[in-house]
Scaffold this active site. Structure first.
Site, mmCIF file in Angstrom:
data_model
loop_
_atom_site.group_PDB
_atom_site.id
_atom_site.type_symbol
_atom_site.label_atom_id
_atom_site.label_comp_id
_atom_site.label_asym_id
_atom_site.label_seq_id
_atom_site.Cartn_x
_atom_site.Cartn_y
_atom_site.Cartn_z
ATOM 1 N N TRP A 53 -5.974 14.969 2.649
ATOM 2 C CA TRP A 53 -4.899 14.016 2.354
ATOM 3 C C TRP A 53 -4.780 12.971 3.468
ATOM 4 O O TRP A 53 -4.465 11.809 3.223
ATOM 5 C CB TRP A 53 -3.570 14.772 2.202
ATOM 6 C CG TRP A 53 -2.399 13.874 1.930
ATOM 7 C CD1 TRP A 53 -2.018 13.372 0.715
ATOM 8 C CD2 TRP A 53 -1.451 13.371 2.880
ATOM 9 N NE1 TRP A 53 -0.889 12.599 0.856
ATOM 10 C CE2 TRP A 53 -0.531 12.571 2.186
ATOM 11 C CE3 TRP A 53 -1.302 13.522 4.262
ATOM 12 C CZ2 TRP A 53 0.531 11.936 2.803
ATOM 13 C CZ3 TRP A 53 -0.246 12.879 4.890
ATOM 14 C CH2 TRP A 53 0.654 12.094 4.161
ATOM 15 N N HIS A 54 -5.081 13.381 4.699
ATOM 16 C CA HIS A 54 -4.943 12.456 5.819
ATOM 17 C C HIS A 54 -6.002 11.361 5.808
ATOM 18 O O HIS A 54 -5.803 10.296 6.399
ATOM 19 C CB HIS A 54 -5.012 13.209 7.156
ATOM 20 C CG HIS A 54 -3.730 13.891 7.505
ATOM 21 N ND1 HIS A 54 -3.406 15.142 7.013
ATOM 22 C CD2 HIS A 54 -2.676 13.497 8.250
ATOM 23 C CE1 HIS A 54 -2.210 15.483 7.475
ATOM 24 N NE2 HIS A 54 -1.748 14.504 8.221
ATOM 25 N N GLY A 55 -7.127 11.605 5.192
ATOM 26 C CA GLY A 55 -8.170 10.590 5.157
ATOM 27 C C GLY A 55 -9.338 11.067 4.322
ATOM 28 O O GLY A 55 -9.630 12.260 4.275
#
Lengths: 457, 330
Positions: free
Chosen positions: A322-324
């Protein structure tokens, strides 16, 4: 637009506050609509072409929620969640999965050249939180304006915090400037905005100058010395904290100015004594989301140890993704997942962990993991790790001046939220905060250094 | 109620203090005029302390002792204003800024013209390198440049003064203004980078020389136009029809010249034509084209890299510029 920009601080914000005050004072029924419109202007300022995406996203999710109210067909909610995740997948993860597919010989790997709409990861999760709770029978119906404000409220639309509907919706019907503590809220909101800006602009940004060149050198395949590796890794450790927690402080302060209390996101995370403690203090609203809507959905801790281990691992791996959209982010999430699993076994075994040792191990682990988060490739991460472990030249010139105050602030505290809520309404504090705000404006205005050297043709 | 009044007063004090501090800072910066733009009503000492050309060129560009200007980047930097003065009789100032592109040069020319209205400038020499061939109407630039310093808008200038580094610059400026002995930045702006040839080991490192022999191929470019930098330059110069304009296509090492019949050659010819057309259309205008095969361009020791030549070539180029100017003035 960015919070730390002239256009936001000197034009949009004063205009928005004035318009909101007029609406609250003379046309309270229009107040929420005014906030929605302001939020759309704020979002569209970055790139108006993505405004229809946000508007459509709000409209379609709201219509599906309306249909669910009438039919109670759970499939509708599933459909909405799948649609939301599909939109997120197309914009954020299409090329990531295409690259993965490209690793399999013979499979075509088409690329999608689209910009990532800002905040899509956040507003997607907002939809999911509301829709899931609606199906569970926990969330009530909201009209379109209220729902739009829940999703698009400009202080939190771009980077959170991830707000649960029950934390914010009851506040929307208040007359914020009629409250007895209205003046206090506005004053504390301004302080919080200023302190958040100071954290980002005065502490976080200078640390980027310590970290960026080293990570860039690692990405370019150059050798990174031990000094450089530690300087860059520690700098990024504190930069990401001051950048992100500073942004959250700004969001919380701005929301207070408009009469909304948003949840906190950081609680001195680098003081954590265990990895579990860290995730209770770092990006707290994401941790809550992952726990309530993913970890528990995957089984949580109530279906035996193997299921719990799997749930922890999968939650953190997906949290990393989700962060990247990159495998380094997945690796970062997996590392944290594994650490949480080790900590789980440790606790179940009843082994002791002295507080100081727990802090040291947690801090070191978190610091080492940030390398995976910041490095653009695994090769670059390995280069940095080699430096950190002394498998590279020792090097010279460790830059520490910006690190020292950052470390002291981050580890000893206090948090901006706690500080702001302890300060009395003293005149000298107001004057100093005003001065700090002007220094920040000057720092924001310094868009570039014109004295750069240009002799290395 | 008392608490409420206390917090309301707190907010008023905070906002009042921020407004006052901002106003005081801007007023001080405006009056002290950190880069000698001439906007201050105070009669301040001329010039600026030694500093980079980006910020110093505002002061140089309005200096009335110069009626000619050399504008461009490091590709025209070694052309000496002093020697051009000797050869043409026109006192020149070098308003170059390294690593700039047409957008910066156009802003600089605009500033020079605005500060030399009566009489109009005698001559402007512009280095029209490859960057001037872009088809992008936005004329994007790559490196930071203080456009606000040269802006015609007072608001832009005041916005630009809101900079943290002025907290350091203002005391230095005051020291410069207050001291009779303070060193002044060279008024004519000439900045010789020849010393870098030895310092960076160009004369000793064969691998750098070898790099020079590698042909530069862009695989084409803007062969069909438009050339917005040329259009903007011509429009800008329309306000000074009597000013001589010398368009210099700066020298490049032979391996950077496009091979005949290639897309690169087509693009280069189209770009050359755009500037040759201006020279043909506009009175008092000439094109000095050193982007053509000449014996001097075959000598590797006269170059740093493909597009940065050394002093001997600068001398030849100065002579050509002076000849072109003298012909125009006959």
């Amino acid at each position: 637009m960015l919070f730390n920009s002239f256009v936001f601080l000197l034009a949009f914000l004063p205009f928005a506050l004035a318009l909101h005050w007029l609406a609250e004072r003379f046309a309270p029924k229009l107040r929420l609509l005014v906030l929605v419109l302001l939020s759309l202007v704020f979002y569209g300022w970055w790139d108006w072409r993505f405004l229809p995406l946000l508007v459509l996203s709000i409209g379609i999710n709201w219509l599906i929620a309306e249909a669910f109210q009438k039919t109670k067909a759970g499939g509708l909610i599933t459909l909405a969640i799948v649609l939301n995740l599909a939109v997120l997948a197309v914009f954020k993860y299409f090329n990531f999965f295409a690259d993965l597919a490209g690793m399999i010989p013979g499979l075509p790997a088409p690329k999608l050249d689209v910009a990532l709409p800002l905040g899509i990861s956040f507003f997607t999760f907002h939809h999911i939180m509301y829709l899931t709770d609606l199906r569970r029978g926990q969330a009530p119906r909201y009209d379109l304006v209220r729902y739009a404000l829940y999703i698009a409220f400009f202080p939190q639309v771009l980077a959170g915090p991830l707000v649960r509907w029950r934390e914010i919706m009851h506040q929307l019907d208040e007359r914020p400037y009629q409250r007895p503590d209205a003046a206090e809220r506005i004053a504390r909101g301004l302080m919080l905005l200023t302190f958040g800006l100071a954290k980002k602009v005065l502490i976080g940004d200078p640390l980027a100058e310590y970290a960026n060149p080293v990570f860039a050198a690692a990405a370019a395949g150059k050798v990174v010395s031990m000094m450089e590796a530690w300087q860059a890794t520690l700098a990024f450790t504190f930069q990401i904290y001051f950048d992100f927690s500073g942004y959250t402080d700004m969001a919380l302060g701005l929301a207070l100015l408009f009469g909304i209390v948003l949840p906190q996101n950081f609680e001195v995370p680098y003081r954590s004594r265990s990895i579990q403690d860290f995730w209770r203090r770092w990006h707290m609203t994401l941790s809550r989301f992952l726990r309530d809507y993913l970890y528990i959905a995957l089984g949580g801790s109530r279906h035996g140890l193997p299921r719990q281990v799997w749930a922890l691992f999968a939650t953190m791996a997906l949290g990393g993704l989700w962060h990247g959209a990159g495998l380094t982010f997945v690796a970062w999430g997996v590392a944290h997942g594994l650490a949480l699993i080790v900590a789980l076994f440790w606790r179940r075994a009843g082994w002791p962990m002295p507080a100081a040792l727990g802090w040291l191990l947690t801090f070191l682990f978190v610091v080492l993991c940030w390398v995976l988060f910041r490095a653009t490739t695994f090769e670059a991460a390995v280069t940095i790790y080699k430096g950190l472990l002394g498998l590279a030249p020792i090097g010279t010139g460790f830059k520490w001046r910006a690190l020292l105050p950052a470390a002291a602030f981050a580890i000893i505290g206090p948090t901006a939220w706690n500080l702001v809520h302890k300060l009395p309404p003293a005149r000298w504090i107001a004057v100093l905060t005003g001065l700090l705000f002007v220094i920040i404006l000057l720092k924001i205005g310094e868009d570039a250094n014109y004295e750069f050297i240009y002799f290395q043709f | 109620m008392a608490v409420r009044a206390g917090w309301a007063g707190f907010t008023a004090t905070l906002l009042g203090a921020a407004t006052l501090f901002t106003a005081a800072f801007l007023a001080a910066a405006f009056l002290i005029d950190p880069y000698d733009t001439g906007r201050s009503p105070l009669g301040l000492k001329e010039g600026v302390r030694p500093q980079g050309p980006r910020t110093a060129l505002a002061s140089r560009g309005r200096d009335p002792q110069f009626s000619g200007a050399i504008v461009g980047n490091s590709h025209i930097q070694l052309v000496s204003p002093e020697r051009l003065h000797e050869k043409t009789g026109i006192p020149f100032v070098s308003l170059i800024a390294p690593a700039t592109m047409p957008k910066e040069s156009l802003a600089t020319i605009g500033w020079f013209l605005r500060h030399h209205r009566r009489p109009p400038p005698a001559a402007i020499v512009v280095g029209v390198d490859n960057y001037w061939c872009t088809a992008d109407p936005a004329l994007p630039n790559e490196k930071p440049f203080p456009f606000w310093l040269l802006s015609a808008s007072l608001l832009d200038y005041l916005g630009g003064l809101m900079r943290y580094d002025l907290i350091e610059e203002l005391p230095r400026r005051i020291a410069y203004l207050a001291s009779g002995k303070a060193e002044r930045a060279r008024p004519d702006g000439y900045w010789d980078y020849e010393a870098g040839y030895e310092v960076q080991g160009y004369h000793q490192r064969p691998e750098i020389r070898a790099r020079l022999e590698r042909p530069l191929e862009a695989g084409g470019g803007n062969a069909d136009g438009p050339f917005p930098a040329a259009t903007r330059l011509e429009a800008l110069m329309a306000s000074a029809p009597e000013t001589a304009l010398i368009l210099v296509r700066p020298p490049v090492y032979v391996s950077a010249l496009s091979k005949p019949g290639t897309p690169d050659a087509d693009a280069d010819a189209a770009c050359r034509k755009a500037y040759a057309d201006i020279a043909a259309r506009r009175p008092h205008t000439a094109l000095v084209d050193w982007r053509t095969d000449r014996p001097a361009l075959h000598e590797p020791n006269l170059f740093f890299d493909h597009s940065h030549y050394r002093q001997p070539i600068a001398r030849l180029l100065e002579a050509d510029i002076a000849d072109a100017l003298n012909r125009l003035r006959k």
